[in-house]
Enzyme design. Structure first.
Site, PDB file in Angstrom:
ATOM      1  N   ASP A   1       5.752   4.215   5.052  1.00 57.72           N
ATOM      2  CA  ASP A   1       6.512   3.779   5.508  1.00 57.72           C
ATOM      3  C   ASP A   1       6.641   2.235   4.816  1.00 57.72           C
ATOM      4  O   ASP A   1       7.480   1.223   5.398  1.00 57.72           O
ATOM      5  CB  ASP A   1       6.229   3.217   6.735  1.00 57.72           C
ATOM      6  CG  ASP A   1       5.006   2.415   7.260  1.00 57.72           C
ATOM      7  OD1 ASP A   1       4.227   3.203   6.298  1.00 57.72           O
ATOM      8  OD2 ASP A   1       4.479   2.392   7.850  1.00 57.72           O
ATOM      9  N   HIS A   2       6.295   1.626   3.620  1.00 57.89           N
ATOM     10  CA  HIS A   2       5.800   0.546   3.056  1.00 57.89           C
ATOM     11  C   HIS A   2       7.049   1.251   1.253  1.00 57.89           C
ATOM     12  O   HIS A   2       6.874   0.672   0.664  1.00 57.89           O
ATOM     13  CB  HIS A   2       4.447  -0.012   2.968  1.00 57.89           C
ATOM     14  CG  HIS A   2       4.249  -0.263   4.301  1.00 57.89           C
ATOM     15  ND1 HIS A   2       4.428  -1.326   4.702  1.00 57.89           N
ATOM     16  CD2 HIS A   2       3.921   0.160   5.369  1.00 57.89           C
ATOM     17  CE1 HIS A   2       3.889  -1.174   5.920  1.00 57.89           C
ATOM     18  NE2 HIS A   2       3.201  -0.224   6.385  1.00 57.89           N
TER      19      HIS A   2
ATOM     20  N   HIS B   1       1.522  -1.251   0.225  1.00 61.91           N
ATOM     21  CA  HIS B   1      -0.269  -0.056  -0.016  1.00 61.91           C
ATOM     22  C   HIS B   1       1.100   0.841   0.657  1.00 61.91           C
ATOM     23  O   HIS B   1       1.748   1.355   0.014  1.00 61.91           O
ATOM     24  CB  HIS B   1      -1.375  -0.017   1.504  1.00 61.91           C
ATOM     25  CG  HIS B   1      -0.063  -0.342   2.712  1.00 61.91           C
ATOM     26  ND1 HIS B   1       0.574  -1.149   3.082  1.00 61.91           N
ATOM     27  CD2 HIS B   1      -0.588   1.041   3.426  1.00 61.91           C
ATOM     28  CE1 HIS B   1       0.857  -0.404   4.132  1.00 61.91           C
ATOM     29  NE2 HIS B   1       0.567   0.479   4.828  1.00 61.91           N
TER      30      HIS B   1
HETATM   31 ZN   LIG Z   1       2.816   0.872   7.583  1.00 59.34          ZN
HETATM   32 ZN   LIG Z   2      -0.140   1.260   6.722  1.00 57.74          ZN
END
Ligand SMILES: [Zn+2]
Ligand SMILES: [Zn+2]
Length: 306
Positions: free
Chosen positions: A65-66, A61
């Site tokens: 942070d990804h 997603h």
């Molecule tokens: Zn996350």
């Molecule tokens: Zn998230």
């Protein structure tokens, strides 16, 4: 080889030496990168994972942070003269984000870069040795989990036994796929007389960022290794729900209900300095739990007879 290396285990903000989410699933002939938080390429170097072996990148997603490490990694691959193709499986909007970043910096990747927007669910990779499925999880923005399944391997012919029935070697390939042999006189030689089963395929499920959701149980049922986020300890259940995350206990409950082999929990909130309590709480419900400690490599094995 079917092994998971943890590169990042924290949520939102890097803290206490922990990096945002990234993992690498290593197979015999390629590496799959799963999420790519900031700092992922440094973590790849630190933990000696070859980026040249990365053939596909899966982004769950578009929370930073990804994926905030992605453009850096893609650019470095170009600077390091990568030539082989790279596939990105990600939410559709990421393609525009990458294009803006590349256009603004006047960057063109010289290696073939293929972007595959994630469908709602279903099979997204079907190739030699492995299949990958994606499935929706419940988060504040559209978010997907990934299920990696080794392909069924052919049976092994036991030559001494096959020889004792005078089965011609030309028939061995059919034996490998389970066929019985019929002799010239019409006698049937049952396949399992002359072959042995190959190791059953192993499976790994990555559940990304998600609310506690029992719909996941059927999707991940019986996998050999389950990654489930556990952003908070159990006394923060309300906060977890509010932010579309899960607690230790909830992650362990999914693992237990789905009867998985092993559970790994991560995506720890930046407010926790010490993460041992995460293991203590989850293990009470699902004993075969481990923490997503950066740098560990988990060999995915069949823990159970299914
Ligand atoms: Zn996350
Ligand atoms: Zn998230």
């Amino acid at each position: 080889l079917f092994a998971l290396t943890i590169l990042g285990s924290n949520s939102a903000i890097p803290a206490y030496g922990r990096n945002p989410t990234a993992q690498v699933l290593q197979t015999d002939d390629q590496n799959f990168l799963i999420d790519c938080g900031e700092g992922t390429q440094m973590q790849l170097a630190r933990h000696k994972v070859k980026r040249s072996r990365i053939s596909r990148i899966f982004i769950s997603h578009l929370h930073g942070d990804h994926y905030f490490g992605l453009i850096g990694l893609l650019t470095s691959m170009d600077l390091m003269n990568r030539t082989q193709a790279l596939h990105i499986h990600a939410p559709a909007e990421l393609e525009n984000i990458l294009q803006v970043q590349m256009r603004a910096s006047g960057t063109t990747m010289r290696y073939p870069l293929h972007f595959h927007p994630l469908p709602g669910d279903g099979c997204i990779v079907d190739e030699q040795g492995i299949e990958v499925h994606c499935f929706p999880v419940q988060h504040r923005i559209p978010c997907w989990g990934f299920l990696f399944t080794e392909k069924k391997k052919p049976r092994k012919v036991i030559p001494a036994r096959a020889g004792s029935y005078d089965i011609p070697p030309q028939f061995y390939e059919q034996l490998q796929w389970g066929k019985d042999y019929v002799t010239a006189k019409g006698t049937i030689v049952p396949n399992d007389e002359v072959t042995e089963a190959a190791r059953p395929p192993r499976r790994y499920a990555y559940c990304a960022d998600t609310l506690y959701d029992e719909a996941l149980v059927e999707i991940v049922r019986g996998v050999d290794l389950l990654y489930h986020e556990a952003t908070y300890l159990k006394n923060q259940e309300d906060k977890a729900a509010l932010r579309y995350h899960s607690t230790t206990v909830q992650a362990a409950q999914i693992a237990q209900k789905a009867a998985v082999g092993q559970l790994v929990i991560g995506h720890f909130s930046a407010k926790y300095e010490h993460i041992e309590p995460f293991l203590e709480e989850a293990s009470v419900i699902f004993p075969n739990t481990m923490l997503a400690i950066e740098g560990i490599c988990i060999q995915i094995r069949q823990e159970k007879d299914t």
